[in-house]
Motif scaffolding. Structure first.
Motif, mmCIF file in Angstrom:
data_model
loop_
_atom_site.group_PDB
_atom_site.id
_atom_site.type_symbol
_atom_site.label_atom_id
_atom_site.label_comp_id
_atom_site.label_asym_id
_atom_site.label_seq_id
_atom_site.Cartn_x
_atom_site.Cartn_y
_atom_site.Cartn_z
ATOM 1 N N ARG A 1 58.224 3.934 -16.578
ATOM 2 C CA ARG A 1 57.041 4.781 -16.673
ATOM 3 C C ARG A 1 56.453 4.962 -15.274
ATOM 4 O O ARG A 1 56.388 3.998 -14.511
ATOM 5 C CB ARG A 1 55.970 4.177 -17.587
ATOM 6 N N PRO A 2 56.022 6.154 -14.956
ATOM 7 C CA PRO A 2 55.357 6.326 -13.655
ATOM 8 C C PRO A 2 54.014 5.614 -13.636
ATOM 9 O O PRO A 2 53.157 5.849 -14.495
ATOM 10 C CB PRO A 2 55.190 7.846 -13.543
ATOM 11 N N GLN A 3 53.832 4.719 -12.695
ATOM 12 C CA GLN A 3 52.575 3.994 -12.505
ATOM 13 C C GLN A 3 52.071 4.336 -11.110
ATOM 14 O O GLN A 3 52.559 3.809 -10.116
ATOM 15 C CB GLN A 3 52.785 2.494 -12.700
ATOM 16 N N ILE A 4 51.122 5.241 -11.071
ATOM 17 C CA ILE A 4 50.757 5.925 -9.831
ATOM 18 C C ILE A 4 49.499 5.329 -9.220
ATOM 19 O O ILE A 4 48.487 5.154 -9.904
ATOM 20 C CB ILE A 4 50.548 7.429 -10.097
ATOM 21 N N ILE B 1 50.741 13.922 -15.024
ATOM 22 C CA ILE B 1 52.003 13.176 -15.045
ATOM 23 C C ILE B 1 51.890 11.929 -15.905
ATOM 24 O O ILE B 1 52.776 11.613 -16.696
ATOM 25 C CB ILE B 1 52.406 12.797 -13.604
ATOM 26 N N CYS B 2 50.772 11.216 -15.767
ATOM 27 C CA CYS B 2 50.613 9.925 -16.450
ATOM 28 C C CYS B 2 49.987 10.041 -17.831
ATOM 29 O O CYS B 2 49.879 9.029 -18.531
ATOM 30 C CB CYS B 2 49.750 8.995 -15.601
ATOM 31 N N HIS B 3 49.551 11.192 -18.233
ATOM 32 C CA HIS B 3 48.783 11.356 -19.464
ATOM 33 C C HIS B 3 49.535 10.756 -20.657
ATOM 34 O O HIS B 3 50.610 11.235 -21.031
ATOM 35 C CB HIS B 3 48.505 12.833 -19.718
ATOM 36 N N SER B 4 48.977 9.672 -21.209
ATOM 37 C CA SER B 4 49.554 8.977 -22.371
ATOM 38 C C SER B 4 50.964 8.477 -22.095
ATOM 39 O O SER B 4 51.716 8.192 -23.028
ATOM 40 C CB SER B 4 49.565 9.895 -23.600
ATOM 41 N N THR B 5 51.347 8.376 -20.831
ATOM 42 C CA THR B 5 52.704 7.948 -20.497
ATOM 43 C C THR B 5 52.710 6.757 -19.553
ATOM 44 O O THR B 5 53.416 5.784 -19.782
ATOM 45 C CB THR B 5 53.490 9.106 -19.856
ATOM 46 N N GLY B 6 51.938 6.855 -18.477
ATOM 47 C CA GLY B 6 51.972 5.805 -17.473
ATOM 48 C C GLY B 6 50.593 5.423 -16.976
ATOM 49 O O GLY B 6 49.572 5.886 -17.474
ATOM 50 N N LEU B 7 50.601 4.560 -15.974
ATOM 51 C CA LEU B 7 49.378 4.027 -15.391
ATOM 52 C C LEU B 7 48.927 4.901 -14.231
ATOM 53 O O LEU B 7 49.746 5.353 -13.434
ATOM 54 C CB LEU B 7 49.623 2.596 -14.913
ATOM 55 N N LEU B 8 47.628 5.137 -14.141
ATOM 56 C CA LEU B 8 47.052 5.880 -13.023
ATOM 57 C C LEU B 8 45.886 5.089 -12.453
ATOM 58 O O LEU B 8 44.972 4.707 -13.189
ATOM 59 C CB LEU B 8 46.584 7.272 -13.471
ATOM 60 N N ILE B 9 45.927 4.844 -11.147
ATOM 61 C CA ILE B 9 44.847 4.177 -10.438
ATOM 62 C C ILE B 9 44.403 5.090 -9.306
ATOM 63 O O ILE B 9 45.215 5.456 -8.452
ATOM 64 C CB ILE B 9 45.285 2.815 -9.864
ATOM 65 N N CYS B 10 43.151 5.463 -9.306
ATOM 66 C CA CYS B 10 42.589 6.257 -8.221
ATOM 67 C C CYS B 10 42.095 5.303 -7.135
ATOM 68 O O CYS B 10 41.136 4.552 -7.346
ATOM 69 C CB CYS B 10 41.437 7.139 -8.725
ATOM 70 N N GLY B 11 42.763 5.330 -6.000
ATOM 71 C CA GLY B 11 42.401 4.436 -4.906
ATOM 72 C C GLY B 11 41.444 5.113 -3.944
ATOM 73 O O GLY B 11 41.571 6.302 -3.646
#
Length: 1087
Positions: free
Chosen positions: A685-688, A708-718
């Motif tokens: 899974r894309p973990q961005i 890209i991550c919607h209901s699929t992977g992890l998203l962290i806004c840095g």
């Protein structure tokens, strides 16, 4: 370490010269000196007095502030002056002093530590030689608040302690170090007997006690009636255990059951059960007044008196009684509780009257009505069930269950109880045991001496005998007397009928009175939480007792509506299901709070079990459907509707529910389980980690990553904050999460304070995430000013971050758009932070009005908004963010061109596919551009274009990724002269910028200016990149999005040259995503 002051007498110079010691202290002399401003250290209420003392020597353990030392020096000089006055024989005034005790340490002028702890005594001179002291504790630091109840009162909005920043800096205002006096919350004066035990008993002893207990014994038999009582009482006792656990887990606010469930399960369940429980109590009023009206109508009918007819007379009598009781409740709970005591005495007399009447031989008239006296044969016949008139075990149980629905009476008037946590468990459990025994005590003797059917005619007595006690009317089903056909059979059995009539009136009116009091107060509490819009009208209270008159009026209307059917058994089934549903949620709330292992779950009542609570809740739901499945479905449907409404309204209610604690526990358990899950290509899974900066300022980047991550992977806004304060970091974090929730972006936010962008980004790369939920892709926006702002060093930092990502095994995505991404000039974030900080200060400095309620503030939080701007560049960026934002009706039409030139593991193909699975890219089709495979050494000729397309389509089919078309391209052809000149121009512009920078010339010794761009020789790789630009301009100038393989920053490649390469692939093109994986497979065609 506790630091204290030690004050001891020392000899004067004359005494020291003569070898004499200092004389000891006398009782009349002061013996103290403060290390800090003593007026700030002494709690409120202690008299402050000037300090006078003989000559002293001060020894300080640990250290003190310089100001304190200066102050001590002044006091010491004053003490020496007083000593000289004493030597001259002048009087020295001695007043109240403080005896300051401390350890023996010498550090008189050490100023490195905090203020010492002062443990002192209040000293006053009572008489000659007699001193009275009172110990006063000031604590480690006089500026800190000491633990008090006020500090932990959630309803207390006044600031009670200084912030950690103020304590560290030492800039604490004296008046903020002490808690302001708070008006204590006024508690009721009802104890567990009058407040819970009597209220519960009188609610349990409702209309069924004298009007249906005998009928239930006759229908189900005495044996099954015992089972019914045991089942009902067991459910009630187990539910009361759950209720006791919740009620002893802290103070219960107004609303009782609603308050407990809402604070345990959240506003969704809380509001739903608050409405259901309000309806249950309101309908229970109708149920009991129906029984009252039935008895009054029977009495009128016996004397030939009717207003209209029997049915309408019952309705009229019920409405009149309802209005009268409602008006009576306005007198207050104290008077109502005293009246309940009277009702209790009447009911005890009525029960005793029935038991005595069972043993008095009946006369002929009573025998004709079914009261034949005790006999073994009659006991044996009535012990067995005899269901008649379509009655069943569950229908009889449904009629009985309202008799055990008063166990929540104590929780409904918690505001009137002196000690709710102690009174509710004790009073409720004792009431259930007492009433359960009374049902058997009343029901069995009555049925043991009465027949199921009787005619009421004395002439039919000749048919009665002990071997066959039956009336002839039983065969023709025309009997009107007996314990099945006559609901008033207890009036026949009782020796004094008028006592039973008074008992019926007491039972029905007491339960009705209790429910009339409970229902409006519960509904008022629901409305005051402002969960549902429009309900605030019923939250208003009147008078010193805060009576909910509007809620009384609404409850009266509902009760009148349920009085109209005039069917006691029908109403009892509805009441039973309403209460069963309430009991189910109370038990589930206890189970969930215990199962979540919430640290705040610390009930003082320990006699409960979480699994028993869960089983009881499930049993309540099952019994609901067995009693009356239609009303069960309607009740659950009502809860579901209210739950959905509250869920989508998303009220600002932060109650620390057990559901929230359960979410954390489940997330923690799952995160730990994830550590043991082996990685596999199919589960990739894309973990961005998206370096978006402040998300509201670069929304286009956030929206793109979220697609890209919607209901699929992890998203962290840095977000890298350059030398910002921790306070600002917290404020930014709070406002960012509000913005993320409002825009429906499923992302975490992680910020870090660093000296530079590169340092912060590298720290985020290494520290973001948890366990297996760590980023595997670094996502950044393209740095457009790399050439014009090279002197600031940001270009080097930008490229170093890319290198760091590859070194840490992270893939890299770079999104470039000619419009740019930053809209900081158009976002009101500065105003938001300032205004919300003012709101926080206003809340902290909030004061209480005279009534003890928090004064309302008019300052509201500001939300992140985009301001109206006229700058065309800024408008284009705002439009880009709107285009990338997800939404049901937002669709981008066009093609996504995937330039999958080099195999990096398949990430360059997977990401555009994931984009097309979510809004707004769902309307786009993929078009793949590829290079021909390298020919084998033994191959006679290169593959044809059709072979290249066929091979790529076969690979796409194996990956189950559909492409609109496959286009082979050739990079071995020489680039166009126009793009060669364009690239050379970029080199020259950057070189001029570097010549302007003294910083670059001095510090970039490894790469002199004339060798900075080794591109002058136009190496082969650079030519291929320029050739790729030719193809991009030819094929993808009008695409919706280009996805191109990201060139790697070579070890000996300088930052400007690398950025020039990226500029070649993105300039003058639609939004372009540069992607490079970690050379590990993220796609597989195996099952």
């Amino acid at each position: 370490m506790d630091a204290t002051l030690k004050i001891t007498p020392v000899p004067s110079p004359k005494q020291a010269a003569r070898g004499h010691a200092a004389r000891p202290w006398t009782d009349s002399e002061a013996m103290a000196l403060s290390a800090h401003r003593i007026a700030e250290a002494i709690p409120n209420g202690v008299r402050r007095t000037p300090i006078r003392s003989p000559k002293v020597s001060i020894h300080m353990q640990a250290a003190s502030h310089l100001q304190a030392v200066d102050r001590l020096s002044e006091r010491r000089d004053e003490a020496r002056k007083e000593e000289r006055q004493e030597e001259r024989g002048e009087p020295v005034k001695s007043e109240v002093t403080f005896d300051i005790m401390e350890n023996d340490t010498e550090a008189e002028t050490d100023d490195l530590g905090p203020l010492p702890t002062i443990t002192n005594h209040r000293v006053s001179t009572v008489g000659d030689g007699e001193v009275r002291t009172r110990k006063i504790s000031i604590g480690f630091d006089p500026t800190e608040a000491i633990p008090t109840v006020v500090n932990y009162d959630q309803l207390h909005t006044t600031r009670v302690r200084p912030t950690i920043e103020e304590l560290i800096s030492g800039e604490v205002k004296p008046e903020e170090a002490e808690s302001a006096p708070v008006a204590a919350k006024k508690r009721g004066q009802l104890g567990w007997i009058r407040g819970v035990f009597l209220w519960s008993i009188l609610n349990l002893w409702g209309v069924m006690l004298f009007l249906r207990i005998a009928w239930m014994n006759a229908q189900a038999g005495m044996g099954l009636f015992l089972v019914i009582v045991l089942i009902g009482s067991t459910i009630a006792i187990l539910t009361s255990l759950s209720t006791s656990a919740i009620s002893t887990n802290g103070e219960i606010g107004s609303g009782g059951t609603y308050y407990m469930i809402s604070r345990s399960l959240g506003p969704e369940f809380g509001t739903a059960i608050g409405i259901i429980f309000t309806l249950a109590n309101t309908v229970n009023v109708s149920l009991n007044l129906q029984g009252f009206a039935e008895t009054v109508a029977n009495l009128l009918g016996e004397n030939g008196l009717y207003m209209v007819d029997r049915a309408n007379d019952m309705r009229i009598i019920g409405v009149i009684a309802l209005i009268a009781l409602t008006l009576f409740t306005f007198c207050g709970m104290e008077l109502a509780s005293k009246l309940q005591s009277v009702f209790f005495v009447i009911l005890l007399a009525a029960i005793l009257n029935i038991f005595i009447g069972c043993w008095i031989p009946p006369n002929d008239a009573e025998r004709a009505r079914g009261f034949v006296g005790p006999s073994s044969q009659l006991f044996a016949d009535n012990f067995k069930p005899a269901f008649q008139k379509n009655e069943t075990f569950m229908s009889v149980f449904g009629v009985f269950f309202p008799s055990v629905t008063g166990i929540l009476a104590g929780t409904s008037i918690t505001g009137d109880l002196r000690d709710p946590s102690g009174a509710i468990p004790k009073g409720t459990i004792y009431a259930i045991i007492f009433t359960s025994i009374s049902y058997i005590f009343v029901g069995w003797p009555t049925v043991a001496v009465t027949l199921r059917h009787a005619s009421g005619n004395i002439s039919d007595l000749i048919y009665l005998n002990h071997s066959s006690p039956h009336f002839p009317c039983e065969a023709s089903a025309t009997c009107t007397e007996g314990n099945i056909d006559n609901y008033d059979i207890m009036q026949v059995v009782a020796h004094f009928r008028w006592i039973i009539v008074c008992g019926i009136f007491a039972a029905t009116l007491s339960t009705s009175l209790g429910c009339i009091v409970f229902a409006p107060k519960i509904f008022q509490a629901v409305c005051r939480d402002k969960i549902l819009p429009g309900f605030k009208f019923f939250a208003k209270g009147y008078g010193r007792n805060d009576e909910p008159y509007r809620a009384y009026a609404l409850g009266t209307v509902i009760a009148v509506a349920f009085l109209m059917p005039s069917d006691l058994n029908f109403i009892s089934a509805i009441v039973s299901n309403f209460f069963l549903l309430t009991y189910a949620l109370v038990n589930y709330a206890t189970f969930n709070a215990s199962f979540s292992r919430q640290p705040g779950w610390r009930p003082t009542f320990k006699y409960y079990n979480l699994w028993l609570s869960l089983a009881t809740g499930i049993a309540c739901l099952v019994i609901m459907f067995l009693i009356h499945w239609i009303s069960a479905i309607l009740s659950i449907a009502l809860i579901v509707i209210v739950w959905i409404c509250v869920y989508y309204l998303k009220p600002a209610a932060n109650w620390g529910t057990s559901l929230e604690a359960g979410i954390f526990r489940n997330a923690l358990v799952d995160a730990l389980k994830l550590l043991h899950v082996q990685e596999h290509i199919k589960n990739y899974r894309p973990q961005i980690l998206a370096l978006t900066g402040l998300p509201p300022v670069r929304p286009a980047l956030v929206y793109f990553a979220n697609s890209i991550c919607h209901s699929t992977g992890l998203l962290i806004c840095g977000h890298v904050l350059i030398d910002e304060s921790p306070q600002q970091r917290r404020t930014v974090q709070q406002e960012t999460y509000k913005w993320l929730r409002r825009t429906h972006v499923k992302s975490f936010y992680d910020s870090i304070v660093a000296a530079s962008f590169a340092d912060g980004a590298k720290a985020l790369i290494q520290t973001s995430g948890l366990g297996k939920m760590k980023p595997n892709i670094l996502f950044m926006g393209y740095y457009r000013q790399w050439a014009t702002k090279y002197a600031e060093g940001l270009t080097e930092e930008y490229v170093s971050v890319i290198r760091s990502a590859f070194e840490n095994r992270l893939a890299v995505m770079i999104l470039c758009a000619k419009e740019g991404f930053g809209i900081s000039e158009a976002v009101n974030f500065d105003q938001l932070v300032l205004q919300n900080a003012l709101t926080r200060v206003a809340t902290e400095d909030n004061v209480l009005d005279r009534s003890g309620k928090a004064a309302e503030r008019t300052i509201d939080n500001v939300t992140v908004e985009v301001k109206d701007v006229k700058n065309p560049e800024m408008l284009a960026r705002i439009e880009l963010s709107k285009r990338f934002e997800a939404g049901k009706k937002k669709i981008i039409l066009g093609e996504i061109h995937v330039w999958w030139l080099y195999d990096d593991g398949g990430l360059g193909l997977l990401l555009p596919y994931l984009l097309t699975q979510s809004s707004p890219w769902r309307g786009c089709k993929l078009k793949v551009f590829c290079l021909p495979a390298k020919p084998k050494e033994d191959a006679s000729e290169a593959p044809t274009e059709e072979q290249i397309k066929s091979n790529m389509r076969a690979l796409l089919d194996k990956f189950r990724i559909e492409a609109l078309d496959v286009v082979p391209v050739d990079l071995d052809i020489a680039p166009s002269a126009a793009n060669m000149q364009w690239f050379q121009k970029i080199i020259e512009e950057n070189t001029r910028e570097r010549r302007k920078s003294v910083h670059s010339i001095i510090h970039d010794r490894r790469d002199p200016l004339n060798k900075h761009f080794s591109m002058v020789d136009l190496k082969e790789k650079t030519k291929r990149h320029i050739r790729l630009r030719d193809l991009l301009l030819e094929h993808s100038a009008k695409s919706a999005l280009n996805v191109v393989t990201l060139p790697l920053p070579k070890k000996d490649q300088t930052a400007p040259l690398y950025m020039a390469t990226l500029e070649t692939l993105t300039a003058d093109l639609p939004p372009t995503l540069l992607v490079r994986g970690t050379q590990e497979n993220v796609l597989t065609y195996y099952c």
